[in-house]
Scaffold this motif. Sequence first.
Motif, PDB file in Angstrom:
ATOM      1  N   ASN A  19       0.820  -1.221   0.000  1.00 46.74           N
ATOM      2  CA  ASN A  19       0.000   0.000   0.000  1.00 46.74           C
ATOM      3  C   ASN A  19       0.851   1.267   0.000  1.00 46.74           C
ATOM      4  N   PRO A  20       1.808   1.393  -0.916  1.00 49.03           N
ATOM      5  CA  PRO A  20       2.708   2.554  -0.869  1.00 49.03           C
ATOM      6  C   PRO A  20       2.008   3.893  -1.058  1.00 49.03           C
ATOM      7  N   ASP A  21       0.950   3.925  -1.852  1.00 49.39           N
ATOM      8  CA  ASP A  21       0.274   5.201  -2.120  1.00 49.39           C
ATOM      9  C   ASP A  21      -0.371   5.804  -0.881  1.00 49.39           C
ATOM     10  N   ILE A  22      -0.774   4.949   0.073  1.00 49.52           N
ATOM     11  CA  ILE A  22      -1.377   5.475   1.307  1.00 49.52           C
ATOM     12  C   ILE A  22      -0.372   6.360   2.041  1.00 49.52           C
ATOM     13  N   LEU A  23       0.880   5.904   2.130  1.00 46.92           N
ATOM     14  CA  LEU A  23       1.899   6.694   2.816  1.00 46.92           C
ATOM     15  C   LEU A  23       2.425   7.828   1.940  1.00 46.92           C
ATOM     16  N   LYS A  24       2.625   7.552   0.664  1.00 49.39           N
ATOM     17  CA  LYS A  24       3.153   8.588  -0.242  1.00 49.39           C
ATOM     18  C   LYS A  24       2.236   9.802  -0.283  1.00 49.39           C
ATOM     19  N   ILE A  90       7.179   0.616  19.577  1.00 54.24           N
ATOM     20  CA  ILE A  90       7.920  -0.637  19.452  1.00 54.24           C
ATOM     21  C   ILE A  90       9.104  -0.383  18.530  1.00 54.24           C
ATOM     22  N   GLY A  91      10.304  -0.509  19.050  1.00 55.71           N
ATOM     23  CA  GLY A  91      11.504  -0.343  18.233  1.00 55.71           C
ATOM     24  C   GLY A  91      11.824   1.113  17.947  1.00 55.71           C
ATOM     25  N   GLU A  92      12.560   1.321  16.867  1.00 50.04           N
ATOM     26  CA  GLU A  92      13.028   2.652  16.478  1.00 50.04           C
ATOM     27  C   GLU A  92      11.965   3.413  15.687  1.00 50.04           C
ATOM     28  N   LYS A  93      11.960   4.725  15.848  1.00 50.24           N
ATOM     29  CA  LYS A  93      11.086   5.569  15.031  1.00 50.24           C
ATOM     30  C   LYS A  93      11.626   5.571  13.604  1.00 50.24           C
ATOM     31  N   ILE A  94      10.734   5.737  12.632  1.00 43.20           N
ATOM     32  CA  ILE A  94      11.087   5.647  11.215  1.00 43.20           C
ATOM     33  C   ILE A  94      10.837   6.984  10.542  1.00 43.20           C
ATOM     34  N   LYS A  95      11.894   7.693  10.185  1.00 45.51           N
ATOM     35  CA  LYS A  95      11.783   8.989   9.499  1.00 45.51           C
ATOM     36  C   LYS A  95      11.695   8.720   7.996  1.00 45.51           C
ATOM     37  N   PHE A  96      10.737   9.369   7.321  1.00 46.99           N
ATOM     38  CA  PHE A  96      10.600   9.162   5.880  1.00 46.99           C
ATOM     39  C   PHE A  96       9.979  10.376   5.200  1.00 46.99           C
ATOM     40  N   GLY A  97      10.169  10.436   3.884  1.00 46.03           N
ATOM     41  CA  GLY A  97       9.631  11.524   3.093  1.00 46.03           C
ATOM     42  C   GLY A  97       8.225  11.216   2.596  1.00 46.03           C
ATOM     43  N   LEU A  98       7.476  12.257   2.341  1.00 47.92           N
ATOM     44  CA  LEU A  98       6.128  12.143   1.779  1.00 47.92           C
ATOM     45  C   LEU A  98       6.150  12.649   0.340  1.00 47.92           C
ATOM     46  N   GLY A  99       5.114  12.363  -0.417  1.00 47.88           N
ATOM     47  CA  GLY A  99       5.015  12.853  -1.792  1.00 47.88           C
ATOM     48  C   GLY A  99       6.177  12.369  -2.643  1.00 47.88           C
ATOM     49  N   ASP A 100       6.813  13.289  -3.370  1.00 46.78           N
ATOM     50  CA  ASP A 100       7.921  12.934  -4.260  1.00 46.78           C
ATOM     51  C   ASP A 100       9.136  12.406  -3.504  1.00 46.78           C
ATOM     52  N   LYS A 101       9.238  12.675  -2.218  1.00 45.22           N
ATOM     53  CA  LYS A 101      10.367  12.194  -1.406  1.00 45.22           C
ATOM     54  C   LYS A 101      10.135  10.790  -0.845  1.00 45.22           C
ATOM     55  N   PHE A 102       8.955  10.218  -1.092  1.00 48.72           N
ATOM     56  CA  PHE A 102       8.614   8.932  -0.497  1.00 48.72           C
ATOM     57  C   PHE A 102       9.363   7.780  -1.149  1.00 48.72           C
ATOM     58  N   ASP A 103       9.906   6.885  -0.317  1.00 48.81           N
ATOM     59  CA  ASP A 103      10.534   5.639  -0.759  1.00 48.81           C
ATOM     60  C   ASP A 103       9.970   4.531   0.125  1.00 48.81           C
ATOM     61  N   VAL A 104       9.207   3.622  -0.459  1.00 49.01           N
ATOM     62  CA  VAL A 104       8.534   2.572   0.309  1.00 49.01           C
ATOM     63  C   VAL A 104       9.530   1.764   1.140  1.00 49.01           C
ATOM     64  N   GLU A 105      10.744   1.583   0.636  1.00 45.05           N
ATOM     65  CA  GLU A 105      11.724   0.784   1.373  1.00 45.05           C
ATOM     66  C   GLU A 105      12.256   1.505   2.614  1.00 45.05           C
ATOM     67  N   ASP A 106      12.185   2.837   2.633  1.00 48.79           N
ATOM     68  CA  ASP A 106      12.559   3.554   3.857  1.00 48.79           C
ATOM     69  C   ASP A 106      11.652   3.123   5.009  1.00 48.79           C
ATOM     70  N   VAL A 107      10.373   2.954   4.703  1.00 52.06           N
ATOM     71  CA  VAL A 107       9.397   2.607   5.734  1.00 52.06           C
ATOM     72  C   VAL A 107       9.384   1.096   5.991  1.00 52.06           C
ATOM     73  N   ALA A 108       9.228   0.297   4.950  1.00 49.47           N
ATOM     74  CA  ALA A 108       9.185  -1.161   5.126  1.00 49.47           C
ATOM     75  C   ALA A 108      10.484  -1.668   5.744  1.00 49.47           C
ATOM     76  N   GLY A 109      11.617  -1.141   5.276  1.00 49.99           N
ATOM     77  CA  GLY A 109      12.897  -1.531   5.835  1.00 49.99           C
ATOM     78  C   GLY A 109      13.042  -1.090   7.283  1.00 49.99           C
ATOM     79  N   GLY A 110      12.477   0.069   7.605  1.00 56.29           N
ATOM     80  CA  GLY A 110      12.499   0.552   8.973  1.00 56.29           C
ATOM     81  C   GLY A 110      11.699  -0.349   9.911  1.00 56.29           C
TER      82      GLY A 110
END
Length: 117
Positions: A19-24, A90-110
Amino acid sequence: MPKISKSAFEGLAKTVRDNPDILKNLTFPEATTSKTALKTKDLRLDVHKDSKDSSMATGVVQANSGATDKSVKEFAKGATGGHKGTHQVIGEKIKFGLGDKFDVEDVAGGVEKNINS
């Protein structure tokens, strides 16, 4: 504190990838600073907007109250950092970009990075 099962984290990471578009395309209504963006039966990803950069956000993994995974239910019974139950991070916080800066692997990998924490 009990360790969360690998399968619970993998399930949430799969939901992120599916569901990458939900976060992007995530937006926050006026005066809202966080929202639950994605969830599985056991875990959820709550996202907090960055107060200084609207193109950035921070994701936190938290337990769901109706979790069926034994390790998640045990975790929710405890307390960390002044938070109890399903409000614990639970665990580490996950910093990520939205819109054009979004990378699904930043979040899933986090999410997956927390498997061994």
